[in-house]
Scaffold this motif. Structure first.
Motif, PDB file in Angstrom:
ATOM      1  N   ASP A 175       2.922 -14.160   7.864  1.00 33.51           N
ATOM      2  CA  ASP A 175       2.326 -15.276   7.131  1.00 33.51           C
ATOM      3  C   ASP A 175       0.803 -15.195   7.258  1.00 33.51           C
ATOM      4  OD1 ASP A 175       1.675 -17.586   5.862  1.00 33.51           O
ATOM      5  OD2 ASP A 175       2.758 -18.936   7.209  1.00 33.51           O
ATOM      6  N   PRO A 176       0.086 -14.867   6.174  1.00 30.32           N
ATOM      7  CA  PRO A 176      -1.375 -14.712   6.280  1.00 30.32           C
ATOM      8  C   PRO A 176      -2.142 -16.028   6.311  1.00 30.32           C
ATOM      9  CG  PRO A 176      -0.655 -14.291   4.036  1.00 30.32           C
ATOM     10  CD  PRO A 176       0.597 -14.539   4.834  1.00 30.32           C
ATOM     11  N   LYS A 177      -1.462 -17.176   6.265  1.00 28.74           N
ATOM     12  CA  LYS A 177      -2.180 -18.447   6.283  1.00 28.74           C
ATOM     13  C   LYS A 177      -2.815 -18.711   7.641  1.00 28.74           C
ATOM     14  CE  LYS A 177       0.776 -20.582   2.790  1.00 28.74           C
ATOM     15  NZ  LYS A 177       1.736 -21.686   2.496  1.00 28.74           N
ATOM     16  N   PHE A 178      -2.148 -18.306   8.704  1.00 30.08           N
ATOM     17  CA  PHE A 178      -2.644 -18.596  10.052  1.00 30.08           C
ATOM     18  C   PHE A 178      -3.086 -17.333  10.799  1.00 30.08           C
ATOM     19  CE2 PHE A 178       0.524 -21.817   8.944  1.00 30.08           C
ATOM     20  CZ  PHE A 178      -0.225 -22.968   9.076  1.00 30.08           C
ATOM     21  N   TYR A 179      -2.465 -16.219  10.488  1.00 33.17           N
ATOM     22  CA  TYR A 179      -2.786 -14.965  11.168  1.00 33.17           C
ATOM     23  C   TYR A 179      -3.046 -13.901  10.107  1.00 33.17           C
ATOM     24  CZ  TYR A 179      -0.528 -17.450  15.007  1.00 33.17           C
ATOM     25  OH  TYR A 179      -0.180 -18.379  15.940  1.00 33.17           O
ATOM     26  N   ARG A 180      -4.088 -13.122  10.338  1.00 34.33           N
ATOM     27  CA  ARG A 180      -4.490 -12.117   9.363  1.00 34.33           C
ATOM     28  C   ARG A 180      -4.231 -10.714   9.911  1.00 34.33           C
ATOM     29  NH1 ARG A 180      -5.737 -13.784   4.339  1.00 34.33           N
ATOM     30  NH2 ARG A 180      -7.329 -12.163   4.161  1.00 34.33           N
ATOM     31  N   LEU A 181      -4.275  -9.754   9.016  1.00 36.23           N
ATOM     32  CA  LEU A 181      -4.192  -8.339   9.370  1.00 36.23           C
ATOM     33  C   LEU A 181      -5.420  -7.620   8.848  1.00 36.23           C
ATOM     34  CD1 LEU A 181      -0.494  -7.489   8.356  1.00 36.23           C
ATOM     35  CD2 LEU A 181      -1.338  -7.890  10.663  1.00 36.23           C
ATOM     36  N   LEU A 212     -10.285  -2.464   6.858  1.00 31.11           N
ATOM     37  CA  LEU A 212     -10.239  -3.152   5.568  1.00 31.11           C
ATOM     38  C   LEU A 212      -9.662  -4.550   5.769  1.00 31.11           C
ATOM     39  CD1 LEU A 212      -8.833  -0.222   3.406  1.00 31.11           C
ATOM     40  CD2 LEU A 212     -11.204  -0.971   3.575  1.00 31.11           C
ATOM     41  N   ARG A 213     -10.388  -5.558   5.334  1.00 32.43           N
ATOM     42  CA  ARG A 213      -9.944  -6.940   5.482  1.00 32.43           C
ATOM     43  C   ARG A 213      -9.212  -7.440   4.242  1.00 32.43           C
ATOM     44  NH1 ARG A 213     -10.161  -8.268  10.847  1.00 32.43           N
ATOM     45  NH2 ARG A 213     -12.036  -7.348  11.766  1.00 32.43           N
ATOM     46  N   GLU A 214      -9.543  -6.892   3.107  1.00 30.82           N
ATOM     47  CA  GLU A 214      -8.928  -7.333   1.860  1.00 30.82           C
ATOM     48  C   GLU A 214      -7.713  -6.472   1.536  1.00 30.82           C
ATOM     49  OE1 GLU A 214      -9.956 -10.033   0.512  1.00 30.82           O
ATOM     50  OE2 GLU A 214     -11.645 -10.208   1.904  1.00 30.82           O
ATOM     51  N   THR A 215      -6.986  -6.882   0.504  1.00 30.41           N
ATOM     52  CA  THR A 215      -5.776  -6.161   0.097  1.00 30.41           C
ATOM     53  C   THR A 215      -6.024  -5.318  -1.148  1.00 30.41           C
ATOM     54  OG1 THR A 215      -5.062  -8.109  -1.153  1.00 30.41           O
ATOM     55  CG2 THR A 215      -4.262  -7.886   1.111  1.00 30.41           C
ATOM     56  N   SER A 216      -7.231  -4.786  -1.263  1.00 29.67           N
ATOM     57  CA  SER A 216      -7.558  -3.899  -2.376  1.00 29.67           C
ATOM     58  C   SER A 216      -8.651  -2.934  -1.943  1.00 29.67           C
ATOM     59  CB  SER A 216      -8.003  -4.697  -3.611  1.00 29.67           C
ATOM     60  OG  SER A 216      -9.201  -5.406  -3.332  1.00 29.67           O
ATOM     61  N   LEU A 217      -8.746  -1.826  -2.662  1.00 26.57           N
ATOM     62  CA  LEU A 217      -9.719  -0.786  -2.323  1.00 26.57           C
ATOM     63  C   LEU A 217      -9.947   0.072  -3.547  1.00 26.57           C
ATOM     64  CD1 LEU A 217     -11.317   1.060  -0.273  1.00 26.57           C
ATOM     65  CD2 LEU A 217      -9.157   2.270   0.079  1.00 26.57           C
ATOM     66  N   PRO A 258     -13.567   9.089 -13.908  1.00 31.39           N
ATOM     67  CA  PRO A 258     -12.577  10.139 -13.639  1.00 31.39           C
ATOM     68  C   PRO A 258     -12.405  10.489 -12.169  1.00 31.39           C
ATOM     69  CG  PRO A 258     -14.587  11.101 -14.533  1.00 31.39           C
ATOM     70  CD  PRO A 258     -14.759   9.618 -14.613  1.00 31.39           C
ATOM     71  N   GLN A 259     -13.200   9.903 -11.261  1.00 31.54           N
ATOM     72  CA  GLN A 259     -13.067  10.196  -9.837  1.00 31.54           C
ATOM     73  C   GLN A 259     -12.787   8.941  -9.011  1.00 31.54           C
ATOM     74  OE1 GLN A 259     -16.767  12.436  -9.030  1.00 31.54           O
ATOM     75  NE2 GLN A 259     -15.471  14.242  -8.741  1.00 31.54           N
ATOM     76  N   LYS A 260     -12.250   7.898  -9.647  1.00 33.30           N
ATOM     77  CA  LYS A 260     -11.987   6.648  -8.941  1.00 33.30           C
ATOM     78  C   LYS A 260     -10.530   6.229  -9.125  1.00 33.30           C
ATOM     79  CE  LYS A 260     -16.673   4.691  -9.154  1.00 33.30           C
ATOM     80  NZ  LYS A 260     -17.479   3.525  -9.564  1.00 33.30           N
ATOM     81  N   LEU A 261     -10.006   5.562  -8.093  1.00 32.92           N
ATOM     82  CA  LEU A 261      -8.673   4.967  -8.131  1.00 32.92           C
ATOM     83  C   LEU A 261      -8.740   3.585  -7.486  1.00 32.92           C
ATOM     84  CD1 LEU A 261      -6.404   7.964  -7.061  1.00 32.92           C
ATOM     85  CD2 LEU A 261      -6.432   6.868  -9.301  1.00 32.92           C
ATOM     86  N   ARG A 262      -8.048   2.625  -8.062  1.00 36.05           N
ATOM     87  CA  ARG A 262      -7.992   1.276  -7.498  1.00 36.05           C
ATOM     88  C   ARG A 262      -6.630   1.076  -6.847  1.00 36.05           C
ATOM     89  NH1 ARG A 262      -9.553  -1.230 -11.468  1.00 36.05           N
ATOM     90  NH2 ARG A 262     -11.663  -1.774 -10.811  1.00 36.05           N
ATOM     91  N   VAL A 263      -6.641   0.702  -5.553  1.00 37.27           N
ATOM     92  CA  VAL A 263      -5.414   0.524  -4.779  1.00 37.27           C
ATOM     93  C   VAL A 263      -5.270  -0.962  -4.441  1.00 37.27           C
ATOM     94  CG1 VAL A 263      -4.104   1.251  -2.756  1.00 37.27           C
ATOM     95  CG2 VAL A 263      -5.763   2.816  -3.791  1.00 37.27           C
ATOM     96  N   ASN A 264      -4.080  -1.517  -4.676  1.00 37.39           N
ATOM     97  CA  ASN A 264      -3.766  -2.903  -4.338  1.00 37.39           C
ATOM     98  C   ASN A 264      -2.457  -2.950  -3.568  1.00 37.39           C
ATOM     99  OD1 ASN A 264      -5.819  -4.705  -5.981  1.00 37.39           O
ATOM    100  ND2 ASN A 264      -5.161  -3.085  -7.383  1.00 37.39           N
ATOM    101  N   TRP A 265      -2.345  -3.914  -2.644  1.00 36.05           N
ATOM    102  CA  TRP A 265      -1.118  -4.086  -1.873  1.00 36.05           C
ATOM    103  C   TRP A 265      -1.016  -5.551  -1.446  1.00 36.05           C
ATOM    104  CZ3 TRP A 265      -5.461  -1.522  -0.276  1.00 36.05           C
ATOM    105  CH2 TRP A 265      -6.147  -2.063   0.818  1.00 36.05           C
ATOM    106  N   THR A 266       0.103  -5.915  -0.836  1.00 33.62           N
ATOM    107  CA  THR A 266       0.319  -7.283  -0.375  1.00 33.62           C
ATOM    108  C   THR A 266       0.826  -7.266   1.064  1.00 33.62           C
ATOM    109  OG1 THR A 266       2.574  -7.309  -1.270  1.00 33.62           O
ATOM    110  CG2 THR A 266       0.816  -8.138  -2.694  1.00 33.62           C
ATOM    111  N   TYR A 267       0.720  -8.443   1.731  1.00 36.86           N
ATOM    112  CA  TYR A 267       1.223  -8.601   3.091  1.00 36.86           C
ATOM    113  C   TYR A 267       2.749  -8.443   3.101  1.00 36.86           C
ATOM    114  CZ  TYR A 267      -3.075 -10.253   5.338  1.00 36.86           C
ATOM    115  OH  TYR A 267      -4.330 -10.338   5.886  1.00 36.86           O
ATOM    116  N   PRO A 268       3.318  -7.956   4.205  1.00 40.21           N
ATOM    117  CA  PRO A 268       4.780  -7.922   4.296  1.00 40.21           C
ATOM    118  C   PRO A 268       5.347  -9.330   4.334  1.00 40.21           C
ATOM    119  CG  PRO A 268       3.787  -7.358   6.406  1.00 40.21           C
ATOM    120  CD  PRO A 268       2.660  -7.422   5.412  1.00 40.21           C
ATOM    121  N   PRO A 269       6.579  -9.538   3.868  1.00 37.27           N
ATOM    122  CA  PRO A 269       7.151 -10.903   3.852  1.00 37.27           C
ATOM    123  C   PRO A 269       7.287 -11.510   5.238  1.00 37.27           C
ATOM    124  CG  PRO A 269       8.413  -9.407   2.433  1.00 37.27           C
ATOM    125  CD  PRO A 269       7.450  -8.552   3.197  1.00 37.27           C
ATOM    126  N   SER A 270       7.413 -10.693   6.275  1.00 38.19           N
ATOM    127  CA  SER A 270       7.593 -11.226   7.629  1.00 38.19           C
ATOM    128  C   SER A 270       6.291 -11.733   8.244  1.00 38.19           C
ATOM    129  CB  SER A 270       8.203 -10.155   8.533  1.00 38.19           C
ATOM    130  OG  SER A 270       7.375  -9.000   8.573  1.00 38.19           O
TER     131      SER A 270
END
Length: 461
Positions: free
Chosen positions: A238-244, A264-269, A224-236
């Motif tokens: 390209d995470p193959k060569f450069y990361r955020l 945060l290195r991953e796209t979830s929390l 009852p005190q947790k939330l899972r957040v997910n997101w994706t890279y913007p279309p502009s």
């Protein structure tokens, strides 16, 4: 000598950075006017004729009735940008004279900013004027390498009416991401021209990703005190060569302050300190993994609520029945109990939501129930207490009746040598019907009781 060369180089840099920014030249048949002014257009070649009639057209269309024709001249009141165009004067159906009206205001000094969406994109410089520019307004971006002054280029800027912004594009080779560039903008029209201040930029310094997309906030089961957040890279990007790397901020709907989680290195929390039962607002932004440039804008707010026990949720905010037996009409007007408590079901066929019911808070029901329970217990205690006392009183009367059925025994036998009377200290009980010689009951005889012995008056407790 070196001082003269340095001064000459400085003058060259200034001249190159500012460059010529002339106003747009006016042709001989043009008439310039500012917005909101009254303009008179003459029909110069017309000569008065007895049967001659004068008419005016603008871009081969008849002039609207809002414009007044005064003799050989056309008067236009309070002109606007859309009044610009070519006006023609006709006499007897023949073209006599033609003029081009240009309605413009001097351009505003541009205050532009530059950014780059990713390492593989061009640099974009943009600004938004306070008022809409005239169609003849021209904007040019000047770019050259800082200090050397080499490879100076001129980039045409475009105005986009939907976003009401000017945008200019600078192409930078991958090997020159760290090269400093001197940039300025010239804006001109028929009413004047202006130049912006110089800016020194580089491709890495103006790097600014677009905000992350597809931000989702979901509850974590049985937490009852947790939330899972997910997101994706913007279309502009390209995470193959450069990361955020990312930053997340969140707050409960009732709170005005955000809690932020960085690096945060991953796209979830998973958020571990969410408020139980409260809606939460979550946003995410990104920055290039090596810290080049600046943070993106925050993403759009995503909303989520932590997991809640279905039983507790139904008890607190669920659909409750308001059907009560007639003996509980008072409580039916005061409380709303859960369904099934009296064997009834919700008869609402519309499937009412949580917010459609008028329910009493749970703590009110608990306080009232506790009060009723304490009152009932107090009443039961009083009844038991008096019942015991009444029983003891009835037992005392029974014992008193039993005592009078037995004769009293003398406390001690009389001593033979005693000088006192030989009569016993206590007279033996007389029969109920005995009387004295005088015809009255004997001394100390009152029916079956001996009043000289106070034990008769004492009731065992």
């Amino acid at each position: 000598m070196w001082a003269l060369r340095a001064a000459g180089l400085l003058c060259l840099l200034r001249a190159g950075s500012e460059g010529p920014c002339p106003r747009t030249a006016l042709l001989p048949d043009m008439v310039l006017s500012t917005v909101g002014a009254n303009v008179t257009l003459p029909c110069l070649q017309w000569q008065p004729e007895p049967n001659g009639t004068v008419s005016w057209k603008v871009e081969n269309k008849a002039v609207s009735s809002e414009h007044a024709v005064l003799g050989p001249s056309l008067l236009l009141r309070l002109v606007q940008y859309n009044d610009s165009g070519r006006y023609s004067c006709y006499v007897g159906g023949c073209l006599v004279h033609s003029l081009r009206l240009l309605v413009e205001e001097p351009p505003e000094p541009p205050s532009f900013s530059c950014y780059r969406r990713s390492h593989v994109k061009d640099i974009l410089c943009e600004w938004q004027p306070l008022r809409r520019p005239s169609p003849r307004t021209r904007a040019v971006l000047w770019v050259k390498k800082w200090l050397t002054g080499k490879n100076a280029t001129e980039q045409r800027c475009r105005y986009f009416p939907k976003v009401e912004k000017f945008k200019c594009r600078i192409t930078v080779p991958p090997s020159e991401d760290d090269t400093f560039l001197l940039v300025s903008v010239c804006v001109s029209n028929g009413a004047g021209s202006t130049v912006s201040k110089d800016q020194v930029i580089s491709a890495n310094r103006v790097l600014k990703p677009d905000p992350p997309v597809n931000v989702l906030v979901d509850p974590v089961k049985s937490a009852p005190q947790k939330l899972r957040v997910n997101w994706t890279y913007p279309p502009s990007w390209d995470p193959k060569f450069y990361r955020l790397h990312f930053q997340v901020r969140y707050r409960a709907e009732r709170s005005q302050s955000y809690t932020e989680i960085d690096q945060l290195r991953e796209t979830s929390l998973v958020i571990h300190d969410a408020w139980h039962g409260e809606r939460h607002m979550v946003q995410v932004r990104g920055l290039e993994e090596f810290g080049h440039g600046s943070w993106s804008e925050w993403s759009q707010e995503a909303v989520g609520t932590p997991w809640a026990d279905p039983i507790d949720l139904e008890w607190q905010t669920g659909s409750y029945s308001s059907q009560f037996p007639s003996d509980y009409d008072f409580y039916a007007d005061t409380f709303t109990l859960p369904p099934g408590l009296y064997g009834t079901e919700d008869t609402n066929e519309g499937g009412r939501g949580v917010g459609d019911h008028s329910t009493v808070p749970l703590y009110t029901f608990l306080v009232t129930g506790a009060s009723l329970f304490l009152g009932t217990g107090l009443l039961a205690g009083i009844v038991l207490r008096y019942k015991k006392k009444w029983r003891r009183g009835s037992l005392g009367q029974g014992k008193a009746r039993a005592v009078v059925q037995h004769p009293l025994v003398p406390l001690a036998p009389p001593s033979p040598t005693s000088p006192l009377s030989e009569a016993p200290l206590l007279s033996p009980p007389a029969s109920p019907g005995s009387v004295s010689s005088t015809g009255t009951p004997g001394s100390g005889d009152f029916g079956p009781f001996d009043v000289s012995n106070m034990d008769y008056l004492l009731v065992p407790q």
